[in-house]
Design a protein around this motif. Structure first.
Motif, PDB file in Angstrom:
ATOM      1  N   SER A  86       2.602   1.583  -3.314  1.00 27.15           N
ATOM      2  CA  SER A  86       1.698   2.042  -4.358  1.00 27.15           C
ATOM      3  C   SER A  86       1.498   3.558  -4.245  1.00 27.15           C
ATOM      4  CB  SER A  86       0.371   1.294  -4.281  1.00 27.15           C
ATOM      5  OG  SER A  86      -0.388   1.784  -3.222  1.00 27.15           O
ATOM      6  N   HIS A  87       1.386   4.020  -3.004  1.00 24.52           N
ATOM      7  CA  HIS A  87       1.194   5.453  -2.807  1.00 24.52           C
ATOM      8  C   HIS A  87       2.462   6.231  -3.148  1.00 24.52           C
ATOM      9  CE1 HIS A  87       0.966   9.177  -0.357  1.00 24.52           C
ATOM     10  NE2 HIS A  87      -0.236   9.215  -0.932  1.00 24.52           N
ATOM     11  N   LYS A  95      -3.708  -8.271  -4.843  1.00 24.60           N
ATOM     12  CA  LYS A  95      -5.001  -8.213  -4.152  1.00 24.60           C
ATOM     13  C   LYS A  95      -5.822  -9.472  -4.423  1.00 24.60           C
ATOM     14  CE  LYS A  95      -5.953  -3.903  -5.265  1.00 24.60           C
ATOM     15  NZ  LYS A  95      -6.814  -2.801  -5.691  1.00 24.60           N
ATOM     16  N   ARG A 115       3.013   6.195  -6.842  1.00 29.56           N
ATOM     17  CA  ARG A 115       2.025   6.905  -7.644  1.00 29.56           C
ATOM     18  C   ARG A 115       2.176   8.426  -7.514  1.00 29.56           C
ATOM     19  NH1 ARG A 115      -2.810   3.073  -6.115  1.00 29.56           N
ATOM     20  NH2 ARG A 115      -2.942   1.753  -7.970  1.00 29.56           N
ATOM     21  N   THR A 116       2.619   8.843  -6.336  1.00 25.71           N
ATOM     22  CA  THR A 116       2.719  10.291  -6.135  1.00 25.71           C
ATOM     23  C   THR A 116       3.727  10.916  -7.119  1.00 25.71           C
ATOM     24  OG1 THR A 116       2.007  10.037  -3.877  1.00 25.71           O
ATOM     25  CG2 THR A 116       3.154  12.084  -4.417  1.00 25.71           C
ATOM     26  N   SER A 147       0.837  -1.189   0.000  1.00 30.75           N
ATOM     27  CA  SER A 147       0.000   0.000   0.000  1.00 30.75           C
ATOM     28  C   SER A 147       0.879   1.248   0.000  1.00 30.75           C
ATOM     29  CB  SER A 147      -0.888  -0.053   1.234  1.00 30.75           C
ATOM     30  OG  SER A 147      -1.460   1.181   1.448  1.00 30.75           O
ATOM     31  N   THR A 148       1.928   1.233   0.830  1.00 30.20           N
ATOM     32  CA  THR A 148       2.832   2.371   0.897  1.00 30.20           C
ATOM     33  C   THR A 148       3.537   2.577  -0.439  1.00 30.20           C
ATOM     34  OG1 THR A 148       3.191   1.812   3.185  1.00 30.20           O
ATOM     35  CG2 THR A 148       4.738   3.372   2.196  1.00 30.20           C
TER      36      THR A 148
END
Lengths: 120, 724
Positions: free
Chosen positions: B373-374, B428, B377-378, B370-371
């Motif tokens: 991906s964030h 996922k 993506r940023t 999750s981290t």
């Protein structure tokens, strides 16, 4: 049409400002934090607002809740922008009284059109 | 444990087949022996009987012969006595001498009578001749007696002295001796014959006895071998049982053996180590004692009943549970359970694994993913946004080379974004965290939507898209977003692999119980060595392929996962005339419902309470109502009472008899809180619920979920009209 974009990332703020500015009818302002946004809307009431979800300090949902406390902003259409495009979270945001969610990375060319369609 | 039962069967099987043929041979031998032994005994009995009869006959004949000889001797003596008596009388004239004569006369008559009866017919003539001579002799004696009585003693003495009497006597003696010898010969002949036949009998008896002995030997050998085999089989079974026991007892993971109702029959020492209970504290208790309470006993038993049998296909089940130790502490476990039949009863073998570490690792991984991906993506938002704006000419025109470079950077940035999205999707799906929002939907609009979204991409590759849809709408239960993702992947593959100017054909048709969506291209086809791993992760026909086509190698893997999550599958076939056809099958449903209104954020859906203890039923009903009503699902009556007290509902659907809890108890409370709320009973029980206070009773076996939805919506509309 006044559009407010709130994000703690300066680069993304700048790109979003340019992207939204592609629509000649949009008047775009940005804020680097929830606090700054709350201060801005004191004098400048937007027609639609985009909040980044994950921000240090006050995050997007908290900012929305604070804005709803003000009668002038009670019906403001709010769109969340998030890099955490987990479906369950998207649904949670949709429940939080927002009109929609835009996933990062967004398409700069169509961003304005997306905002228009969600805010309508 | 699967392995164990397989080991058991694989060793036991050949033994069984072998012993089966051998036991058939043994059975035949035993039947043969069973038939032969009485036959031999019968033969023996018959021979012995014949032998005894002969012996008896011989004895009686011998006795008779001895008696005959005795009689003959007596007859001779009677003659001698008579002669002596008459001679004495002639010499002395003393009548006392005549006494033996009279007795002899009488004896002679009796003896002849006896001999006539006793002697064989062939001796009768000799006897008759003897009697004639005897008569003559007796005449002679009687004449002497008459002369003495008449005083002619000299005449009598002369007759006696003449020797005629002696000659007759000699003749008589001679004849008696001959008859006697004949009788003796007969006895001897008979005895010889008997001796001969006895020898035959002895031979036959010996033969039969030898046969019997041999048979007994065969039976003994066969039985001995069978016993040996049985001993060996028992030893093998014992070895297996020991091995099994060792595996059970020695397993690092706790293992339980449960009876058909879930009570603990056996456990291994690891159970004590993990849960802190001693064996005697757990035996015969229900397995839920080891779980953090999540299920009622009934639910637990229903769950057990749904567990499949262990077998080649591994129909057992894995499930995660929260375990509870004796001291009350809890930890995460995964159990593997499978059913087998023992003594005609279902039993379950359960292996429990502590997955606390795995859970922790999973949590860390999820947080990491999750981290990442964030965090990825940023910056990608900035890069992609900048390049997108530049490339679109938003900040003014670029020179040709700059435009080209920006386009390359932009398309690679997009590819990186796709890769991240695909990796996150796969992660996922594999961790079971991908949420599927299943709803009743039509396939044709989905295909059209996807096809028009792909048109731009197709034009870039100078490929056309043709869509062929059935005249009758095809409906499935599925997640529209995920199915669109699936179709996008298939179509983008088809487009990327098509030659310029070719056409990608997308079609939908009915295929039995399935709806089949096909995407056909005119590409180069799929290399043979790639076919087996085409649905694997990071699968690409060759390394250069990804660069040429801009794929991530995860697309088909995602397609398969999504198709399988919909109860369908994906496959491909060579296309006639070149190219490949990829197809997806998804279980189709009868669409007897009117089209639902599109989701509208401002439009409030009616809220419907659904009370049912069956989780599957709750899910099915919830997805069937999607977009038409907001379903508040509730699995217990207690919870339902709370919900009714705190919320207002447009309608309520209740399952009667949620095991022990009677759903009917909810109706009065609902009526009191909301007098006009429509109440539907949706129940598996088909027994006249007439006076329940409900507005409608639907029996699960007769009414479809579609019926339930339309009936509920009808009742909601009616109650709204009434209220207005």
């Amino acid at each position: 049409m006044r559009v407010l974009y709130v994000d703690d990332e300066p680069d993304i703020r700048e790109i979003a400002e340019i992207s939204l500015g592609l629509d000649p009818q949009f008047e775009v302002r940005t804020a680097p934090s929830g606090e700054a946004a709350l201060a801005l809307v004191e004098q400048w009431v937007p027609d639609v607002a985009l909040f980044d979800v994950m921000m240090p300090g006050m995050d997007g949902p908290q900012l929305l809740a604070r804005m709803r406390e003000r009668p002038a902003l009670a019906n403001l259409p709010v769109i969340f922008v998030t890099a955490r495009a987990q479906r369950s979270e998207l649904q949670d945001f949709a429940r939080l009284d927002s009109v929609g969610v835009i996933a990062k990375p967004f398409d700069p060319v169509t961003l304005a059109a997306q905002v228009r369609s969600l805010a309508r | 444990m699967f392995g164990l039962s397989m080991a058991l069967s694989s060793e036991a099987m050949p033994v069984q087949t072998k012993s089966r043929s051998q036991s058939a041979i043994r059975a035949t031998a035993a039947a043969f022996a069973l038939l032969l032994i009485p036959a031999i005994f019968g033969g023996l009995y018959f021979l012995m009987q014949a032998e005894f009869a002969q012996v008896r006959e011989l004895r009686s004949t011998t006795e008779q012969a001895i008696a005959t000889r005795d009689d003959l001797q007596q007859l001779l003596i009677a003659h001698i006595d008579a002669e002596t008596a008459v001679r004495g009388y002639v010499i002395t004239q003393n009548p006392d001498f005549l006494q033996p004569y009279n007795a002899s006369l009488e004896r002679r008559e009796r003896l002849f009578q006896i001999l006539r009866q006793r002697l064989d017919p062939d001796l009768q003539p000799q006897l008759a001749a003897l009697q004639q001579v005897s008569d003559t002799r007796w005449e002679n004696l009687r004449a002497n007696l008459a002369d003495v009585r008449a005083g002619r003693v000299d005449a009598a003495r002369r007759r006696t002295a003449s020797g005629a009497g002696k000659a007759l006597m000699d003749d008589i003696r001679d004849r008696i001796a001959r008859i006697d010898r004949t009788a003796l010969d007969k006895i001897q002949g008979l005895s010889a014959a008997v001796t001969g036949s006895r020898a035959g009998v002895e031979k036959a008896v010996t033969t039969l006895m030898i046969g019997l002995g041999l048979l007994l030997l065969v039976v003994a050998v066969v039985t001995g071998r069978s016993l040996h085999q049985r001993r060996e089989a028992l030893a093998r079974v014992k070895r297996l049982a020991d091995r099994q026991k060792a595996m059970f007892e020695g397993a690092v993971d706790p293992m339980l053996l449960l009876d058909s109702e879930g009570r603990i029959l056996r456990m291994n020492p690891s159970v004590s180590r993990m849960f802190g209970y001693e064996e005697h504290e757990l035996l015969h208790r229900h397995n839920t004692v080891l779980m953090e309470s999540r299920f009622t006993l009934e639910q637990s038993m229903a769950w057990l009943a749904s567990v499949g049998e262990a077998g080649a296909h591994g129909a057992g089940r894995r499930q995660e549970f929260t375990g509870r130790c004796k001291d009350g502490s809890t930890f995460e476990t995964e159990i593997a359970i499978s059913r087998f039949i023992s003594d005609g009863e279902h039993q379950y073998v359960v292996a429990i694994r502590d997955i606390t570490d795995r859970k922790r690792a999973e949590k860390m991984k999820n947080e990491f993913v999750s981290t990442v991906s964030h965090e990825l993506r940023t910056p990608l938002t900035s890069i992609g946004g900048s390049l997108g704006l530049l490339s679109a000419g938003a900040v003014g025109p670029l020179n040709e080379k700059a435009q080209r470079l920006v386009t390359i950077a932009h398309s690679n940035c997009e590819r990186l974004i796709r890769l991240i999205n695909d990796i996150l999707d796969i992660e996922k799906i594999e961790s079971g965290k991908m949420e599927f929002d299943h709803r009743r939907m039509q396939v044709a609009p989905l295909v059209q939507r996807t096809a028009s979204a792909m048109r731009g991409f197709a034009e870039q590759h100078r490929v056309r898209i043709a869509v062929d849809l059935p005249t009758v709408p095809e409906s499935v239960v599925g997640d529209p977003d995920r199915l669109e993702q699936l179709l996008t992947n298939l179509m983008s593959n088809a487009i990327k692999h098509s030659p310029e100017g070719a056409q990608v054909e997308v079609s939908v048709r009915r295929d039995g119980d399935m709806t089949r969506i096909e995407v056909a291209d005119r590409g180069a086809g799929i290399p043979l060595d790639f076919r087996k791993r085409i649905f694997g992760k990071f699968a690409m026909a060759d390394a250069s392929d990804s660069r040429a086509k801009g794929g991530t190698g995860l697309g088909l893997s995602i397609v398969r996962e999504i198709a399988q999550h919909h109860g369908g599958d994906v496959g491909f076939a060579d296309r006639e005339g070149g190219g490949t056809i990829f197809f997806v099958t998804i279980p189709r449903i009868e669409d007897n419902l009117p089209e639902r209104p599109e989701r509208n954020g401002k439009h409030r859906l009616p809220k419907v309470l659904h009370v049912d203890d069956d989780l599957d039923c709750l899910n099915v009903v919830s997805s069937a109502f999607a977009e038409r009503a907001e379903i508040v699902s509730c699995g217990s009556l207690d919870q339902a009472h709370e919900l009714v007290a705190s919320q207002r509902f447009a309608a309520a659907i209740i399952d009667i008899d949620m095991h022990s809890e009677d759903g009917l108890r909810l109706i009065p409370q609902l009526r009191e809180a909301q007098p006009n709320v429509p109440i539907l009973l949706f129940t598996a029980l088909d027994s006249g619920y007439t006076d329940t206070g409900a507005d409608k009773v639907l029996v699960k076996s007769r009414a479809s979920i579609g019926d339930l939805v339309s009936e509920t919506m009808r009742l909601i509309a009616a109650s709204k009209r009434k209220a207005a």
